[in-house]
Design an enzyme around this catalytic site. Sequence first.
Site, PDB file in Angstrom:
ATOM      1  N   HIS A 134     -15.096  -0.932   8.440  1.00  8.73           N
ATOM      2  CA  HIS A 134     -13.698  -0.564   8.694  1.00  8.73           C
ATOM      3  C   HIS A 134     -13.477  -0.237  10.171  1.00  8.73           C
ATOM      4  O   HIS A 134     -12.457  -0.606  10.747  1.00  8.73           O
ATOM      5  CB  HIS A 134     -13.304   0.600   7.790  1.00  8.73           C
ATOM      6  CG  HIS A 134     -11.880   0.992   7.942  1.00  8.73           C
ATOM      7  ND1 HIS A 134     -10.850   0.104   7.737  1.00  8.73           N
ATOM      8  CD2 HIS A 134     -11.309   2.166   8.303  1.00  8.73           C
ATOM      9  CE1 HIS A 134      -9.699   0.717   7.960  1.00  8.73           C
ATOM     10  NE2 HIS A 134      -9.957   1.953   8.311  1.00  8.73           N
ATOM     11  N   LYS A 196       2.901  -0.222  10.898  1.00  7.55           N
ATOM     12  CA  LYS A 196       2.816   0.355   9.542  1.00  7.55           C
ATOM     13  C   LYS A 196       2.564   1.860   9.604  1.00  7.55           C
ATOM     14  O   LYS A 196       1.852   2.330  10.469  1.00  7.55           O
ATOM     15  CB  LYS A 196       1.674  -0.317   8.780  1.00  7.55           C
ATOM     16  CG  LYS A 196       1.303   0.372   7.475  1.00  7.55           C
ATOM     17  CD  LYS A 196       0.020  -0.188   6.860  1.00  7.55           C
ATOM     18  CE  LYS A 196      -1.113   0.804   6.935  1.00  7.55           C
ATOM     19  NZ  LYS A 196      -2.334   0.386   6.233  1.00  7.55           N
ATOM     20  N   THR A 227      -4.755  -1.632  -2.710  1.00  8.49           N
ATOM     21  CA  THR A 227      -3.553  -1.703  -3.556  1.00  8.49           C
ATOM     22  C   THR A 227      -2.708  -2.922  -3.202  1.00  8.49           C
ATOM     23  O   THR A 227      -1.842  -3.322  -3.965  1.00  8.49           O
ATOM     24  CB  THR A 227      -2.675  -0.455  -3.360  1.00  8.49           C
ATOM     25  OG1 THR A 227      -2.224  -0.432  -2.003  1.00  8.49           O
ATOM     26  CG2 THR A 227      -3.434   0.810  -3.676  1.00  8.49           C
TER      27      THR A 227
HETATM   28  C1  R5P Z   1      -6.519   0.288   6.565  1.00 10.49           C
HETATM   29  O1  R5P Z   1      -6.596   0.761   7.681  1.00 10.49           O
HETATM   30  C2  R5P Z   1      -7.223  -0.969   6.153  1.00 10.49           C
HETATM   31  O2  R5P Z   1      -7.501  -1.810   7.240  1.00 10.49           O
HETATM   32  C3  R5P Z   1      -6.392  -1.720   5.128  1.00 10.49           C
HETATM   33  O3  R5P Z   1      -5.185  -2.109   5.733  1.00 10.49           O
HETATM   34  C4  R5P Z   1      -6.094  -0.839   3.941  1.00 10.49           C
HETATM   35  O4  R5P Z   1      -7.262  -0.284   3.424  1.00 10.49           O
HETATM   36  C5  R5P Z   1      -5.389  -1.662   2.861  1.00 10.49           C
HETATM   37  O5  R5P Z   1      -5.099  -0.815   1.786  1.00 10.49           O
HETATM   38  P1  R5P Z   1      -3.981  -1.196   0.726  1.00 10.49           P
HETATM   39  O6  R5P Z   1      -4.242  -2.584   0.231  1.00 10.49           O
HETATM   40  O7  R5P Z   1      -4.144  -0.148  -0.358  1.00 10.49           O
HETATM   41  O8  R5P Z   1      -2.655  -1.052   1.409  1.00 10.49           O
END
Ligand code: R5P
Length: 326
Positions: A134, A196, A227
């Site tokens: 990450h 975002k 999600t």
């Molecule tokens: C967040 O910083 C990650 O890079 C992803 O954008 C995040 O984990 C996506 O999560 P979700 O699909 O729940 O929005």
Amino acid sequence: MIQKDGSFVLFSGSSHEGLARGIASELGASLGKILRETFPDGEIGIQIQENVRGKDVFIVQSGARRPNHYLMELLIMVDAFKRASARSISLVLPYFAYARQDRKEKPRVPITAKLVANLLEKAGATRVLTMDLHTDQIQGFFDIPVDHLYARPLFVRTFKKLALKNLIVVSPDVGSNKMARKFAEDLNVDLAIVDKRRIGADCVETSAIIGDVSGKNVLLVDDICSTGKTLRSAALACRKEGAQSIRAAVTHALFAKEALEDSGIEEVYVTDTIPQDLRGVKSISTAPLFAQAIDCVVHAKSISSLFTADLEENYEEIDSVSKKRP
Ligand code: R5P
């Protein structure tokens, strides 16, 4: 070229045997024998069923879906290999669970990614081989070597073959900007960024797009889709700004709940770092890349050549290995 080599053995945890078998096949090896059982009270028991004394051991375990169970199982496996006198214990972690808990972003929260690193190292791991962490800084949570692979070359190769006109890479949030920029550079196209804001674990809000997506074929890129709210909200914003089509490339497809249903994303490309049924998504195998990396570790070759050198040259080599699959 990958060579069969009796000095290393590859074992699989229970999280993703399909990928482990794929890696073994690329290496011309078979998976080591291990007995797993669950005691009536839920405790995990394992027994290695072959001699590993003096061997370089590689364990494949992906941390998705049942992260706590797979982490405990991995720790127990590492302990068993250590006590069985393995020479080294390398962890092949296609998806590193808890990676998103990598800092104190609010008071009185843990840094669980660091805790996991401590546990793995304390158990006896001597190396970690993983993909699209990450954040890059997680490498520093370990005091053992971490070989960090990127799925980007696999996606880039796929999108180069598609040869879409008017392509633009879009980062669905600021956190994915670095990854998206590299995609844009490799594909030689423009980059846009979605602004975002995460309001809660289950809720994101998108306010604006920095860049022009009007009339363009959008490629959203992200390391994780859980999600699907991040990608869905970015896709809606792109559509609103006049994007012609929307595709997504995601390394770790956690796909909790009904992620990406009704998101307006035409095609979703993922890798197989997390096991999944393939309905509705196009999956790219990471087995050749992990096999190459293991080969590099075993034969003390540079791993950076797998992502910094000429992509085509590297992946032609991987293709030629893949063709050897039974
Ligand atoms: C967040 O910083 C990650 O890079 C992803 O954008 C995040 O984990 C996506 O999560 P979700 O699909 O729940 O929005």
